[in-house]
Write a protein that holds these residues in place. Structure first.
Motif, PDB file in Angstrom:
ATOM      1  N   LEU A  52      23.382  53.915  41.731  1.00 26.09           N
ATOM      2  CA  LEU A  52      24.185  54.186  42.921  1.00 26.09           C
ATOM      3  C   LEU A  52      25.473  53.369  42.893  1.00 26.09           C
ATOM      4  O   LEU A  52      25.440  52.145  42.750  1.00 26.09           O
ATOM      5  CB  LEU A  52      23.383  53.846  44.176  1.00 26.09           C
ATOM      6  CG  LEU A  52      24.105  54.014  45.521  1.00 26.09           C
ATOM      7  CD1 LEU A  52      24.526  55.468  45.742  1.00 26.09           C
ATOM      8  CD2 LEU A  52      23.204  53.542  46.663  1.00 26.09           C
ATOM      9  N   LEU A  53      26.600  54.072  43.047  1.00 25.85           N
ATOM     10  CA  LEU A  53      27.909  53.431  43.140  1.00 25.85           C
ATOM     11  C   LEU A  53      28.432  53.683  44.550  1.00 25.85           C
ATOM     12  O   LEU A  53      29.083  54.689  44.813  1.00 25.85           O
ATOM     13  CB  LEU A  53      28.871  54.013  42.097  1.00 25.85           C
ATOM     14  CG  LEU A  53      28.395  54.066  40.647  1.00 25.85           C
ATOM     15  CD1 LEU A  53      29.475  54.674  39.757  1.00 25.85           C
ATOM     16  CD2 LEU A  53      28.001  52.686  40.145  1.00 25.85           C
ATOM     17  N   ASP A  54      28.132  52.784  45.461  1.00 25.08           N
ATOM     18  CA  ASP A  54      28.509  52.996  46.860  1.00 25.08           C
ATOM     19  C   ASP A  54      29.434  51.907  47.390  1.00 25.08           C
ATOM     20  O   ASP A  54      29.664  51.813  48.591  1.00 25.08           O
ATOM     21  CB  ASP A  54      27.269  53.095  47.750  1.00 25.08           C
ATOM     22  CG  ASP A  54      26.416  51.842  47.739  1.00 25.08           C
ATOM     23  OD1 ASP A  54      26.665  50.946  46.898  1.00 25.08           O
ATOM     24  OD2 ASP A  54      25.492  51.748  48.564  1.00 25.08           O
ATOM     25  N   GLU A  55      29.979  51.087  46.499  1.00 25.30           N
ATOM     26  CA  GLU A  55      30.931  50.055  46.889  1.00 25.30           C
ATOM     27  C   GLU A  55      32.162  50.154  46.005  1.00 25.30           C
ATOM     28  O   GLU A  55      32.061  50.259  44.786  1.00 25.30           O
ATOM     29  CB  GLU A  55      30.305  48.658  46.764  1.00 25.30           C
ATOM     30  CG  GLU A  55      29.143  48.424  47.724  1.00 25.30           C
ATOM     31  CD  GLU A  55      28.581  47.019  47.600  1.00 25.30           C
ATOM     32  OE1 GLU A  55      29.063  46.261  46.730  1.00 25.30           O
ATOM     33  OE2 GLU A  55      27.673  46.677  48.365  1.00 25.30           O
ATOM     34  N   GLY A  56      33.335  50.129  46.645  1.00 33.77           N
ATOM     35  CA  GLY A  56      34.574  50.196  45.890  1.00 33.77           C
ATOM     36  C   GLY A  56      34.991  48.830  45.395  1.00 33.77           C
ATOM     37  O   GLY A  56      34.172  47.938  45.203  1.00 33.77           O
ATOM     38  N   GLY A  57      36.274  48.675  45.173  1.00 30.14           N
ATOM     39  CA  GLY A  57      36.771  47.388  44.700  1.00 30.14           C
ATOM     40  C   GLY A  57      36.925  47.343  43.193  1.00 30.14           C
ATOM     41  O   GLY A  57      36.684  48.325  42.486  1.00 30.14           O
ATOM     42  N   THR A  58      37.276  46.179  42.706  1.00 30.73           N
ATOM     43  CA  THR A  58      37.588  46.039  41.286  1.00 30.73           C
ATOM     44  C   THR A  58      36.369  46.191  40.394  1.00 30.73           C
ATOM     45  O   THR A  58      36.503  46.446  39.191  1.00 30.73           O
ATOM     46  CB  THR A  58      38.230  44.669  41.032  1.00 30.73           C
ATOM     47  OG1 THR A  58      37.333  43.631  41.468  1.00 30.73           O
ATOM     48  CG2 THR A  58      39.555  44.540  41.781  1.00 30.73           C
ATOM     49  N   LEU A  59      35.152  46.037  40.945  1.00 31.57           N
ATOM     50  CA  LEU A  59      33.953  46.137  40.122  1.00 31.57           C
ATOM     51  C   LEU A  59      33.542  47.579  39.852  1.00 31.57           C
ATOM     52  O   LEU A  59      32.699  47.828  38.984  1.00 31.57           O
ATOM     53  CB  LEU A  59      32.786  45.400  40.798  1.00 31.57           C
ATOM     54  CG  LEU A  59      32.894  43.876  40.856  1.00 31.57           C
ATOM     55  CD1 LEU A  59      31.686  43.297  41.593  1.00 31.57           C
ATOM     56  CD2 LEU A  59      32.980  43.290  39.451  1.00 31.57           C
ATOM     57  N   LEU A  60      34.134  48.545  40.574  1.00 36.82           N
ATOM     58  CA  LEU A  60      33.713  49.934  40.417  1.00 36.82           C
ATOM     59  C   LEU A  60      33.953  50.430  38.991  1.00 36.82           C
ATOM     60  O   LEU A  60      33.071  51.051  38.380  1.00 36.82           O
ATOM     61  CB  LEU A  60      34.447  50.821  41.424  1.00 36.82           C
ATOM     62  CG  LEU A  60      34.052  52.300  41.458  1.00 36.82           C
ATOM     63  CD1 LEU A  60      32.552  52.461  41.647  1.00 36.82           C
ATOM     64  CD2 LEU A  60      34.812  53.014  42.574  1.00 36.82           C
ATOM     65  N   ALA A  61      35.131  50.144  38.437  1.00 33.39           N
ATOM     66  CA  ALA A  61      35.412  50.555  37.062  1.00 33.39           C
ATOM     67  C   ALA A  61      34.472  49.868  36.084  1.00 33.39           C
ATOM     68  O   ALA A  61      34.034  50.476  35.089  1.00 33.39           O
ATOM     69  CB  ALA A  61      36.868  50.249  36.706  1.00 33.39           C
ATOM     70  N   ASP A  62      34.121  48.610  36.357  1.00 32.97           N
ATOM     71  CA  ASP A  62      33.184  47.901  35.490  1.00 32.97           C
ATOM     72  C   ASP A  62      31.824  48.589  35.476  1.00 32.97           C
ATOM     73  O   ASP A  62      31.176  48.699  34.419  1.00 32.97           O
ATOM     74  CB  ASP A  62      33.006  46.459  35.962  1.00 32.97           C
ATOM     75  CG  ASP A  62      34.271  45.626  35.806  1.00 32.97           C
ATOM     76  OD1 ASP A  62      35.194  46.094  35.102  1.00 32.97           O
ATOM     77  OD2 ASP A  62      34.333  44.526  36.388  1.00 32.97           O
ATOM     78  N   ARG A  63      31.376  49.056  36.622  1.00 38.93           N
ATOM     79  CA  ARG A  63      30.068  49.698  36.711  1.00 38.93           C
ATOM     80  C   ARG A  63      30.090  51.063  36.014  1.00 38.93           C
ATOM     81  O   ARG A  63      29.094  51.489  35.432  1.00 38.93           O
ATOM     82  CB  ARG A  63      29.658  49.828  38.174  1.00 38.93           C
ATOM     83  CG  ARG A  63      29.501  48.475  38.860  1.00 38.93           C
ATOM     84  CD  ARG A  63      29.172  48.618  40.329  1.00 38.93           C
ATOM     85  NE  ARG A  63      27.832  49.119  40.519  1.00 38.93           N
ATOM     86  CZ  ARG A  63      27.324  49.463  41.713  1.00 38.93           C
ATOM     87  NH1 ARG A  63      28.089  49.340  42.801  1.00 38.93           N
ATOM     88  NH2 ARG A  63      26.099  49.905  41.810  1.00 38.93           N
TER      89      ARG A  63
END
Length: 283
Positions: A162-173
């Protein structure tokens, strides 16, 4: 709004009219508004349409010209000729809450008409089933849709993220999912569309993922960054949008994914056995 058998047909004809045209974001907003108000569209003045879409009246005129008409009056005449008018007897007898429910019934009816051809959903289901892991993206208003899908998908798919949080870590995930072997990403995209979602889909496709998106319209801002877009309209009659059709389309997509997973039934039976042994549910 009452149930009308002609509204799905009116919506389909409007969408066909807009296909093949390169529309600006403002023009897509007008097109989206007309699709949502398909039964009323042939009878709206340019000023009324501009107010409903939240754009200027000249933008409506430019929109009509972009579709190949001399102006908005010509577009409206065309709509009256090709889009069947929907009858709405007794609409005034409904209060605003009932009207919101009837609007969602219309959205579900339209979704049913789109599912008359199950090929797009079946194809999307196979793509999602084959992706190991399967990242599922949904931010802000769409987070609940993504979370609901993931809750059930984890019972039949071995690795759903689940990818339900934005921010700079989204691309990492997204990068982590690609390194682990992901081949597809499922996105739920609902109004108001966060810029982060558009950017995340662009990044995911650049990383080699095939993007499947459940969105409120074929004219949603995510359309240009999606390989397979499955539309399901949202209700707009209340202070906050209602999303019964996108939720149901998510369950239909989940069913299609189960059909493409040969061990889905075995996994469900294993879960039921463990749940019973643990006394997980009260019934």
């Amino acid at each position: 709004m009452t149930e009308t058998g002609g509204e799905p047909e009116a919506t389909a004809r409007l969408q066909k009219l807009f296909e093949g045209h390169r529309l600006t974001p403002t023009q897509r907003r007008i097109a989206h508004c007309m699709v949502r108000r398909a039964a009323d569209a042939p009878f709206l003045s340019s000023v009324e349409l501009a107010e409903l879409a939240g754009v200027s009246q000249p933008s409506v005129t430019r929109f009509a010209v972009a579709l190949g008409f001399d102006g908005y009056p010509a577009l409206r005449r065309h709509l009256r000729d090709v889009v069947p008018a929907a009858e709405a007897p007794g609409e005034g007898s409904y209060n605003e809450y009932q009207q919101a429910v009837h609007a969602e019934i219309d959205n579900l009816r339209h979704l049913a008409s789109l599912l008359a051809d199950p090929t797009p959903v079946a194809r999307a289901g196979r793509l999602l089933a084959a992706s190991r892991p399967l990242p599922v993206l949904g931010l802000r208003a769409a987070a609940a849709q993504a979370g609901g899908f993931v809750y059930f998908a984890r019972k039949v798919h071995p690795d759903v993220r689940l990818l339900d949080e934005g921010g700079t870590l989204l691309a990492d995930r997204i990068d982590a999912a690609v390194r682990a072997g992901a081949s597809a990403l499922l996105c739920f995209a609902l109004p108001r569309h966060p810029r982060e979602v558009v950017e995340a889909l662009e990044y995911a496709r650049g990383a080699g993922l095939t993007v499947v998106t459940v969105a409120d319209s074929t004219f949603a801002p995510v359309a240009g960054h999606t390989d397979h877009l499955l539309p399901a309209a949202v209700g707009t009659g209340l202070a906050f949008d209602t999303a019964c059709a996108p939720m149901l389309l998510g369950r239909v997509l989940l069913e299609a994914m189960c059909d493409a997973l040969p061990d889905a039934q075995a996994r469900l039976e294993e879960f039921d056995a463990k749940a019973a042994a643990r006394g997980l549910f009260v019934e």
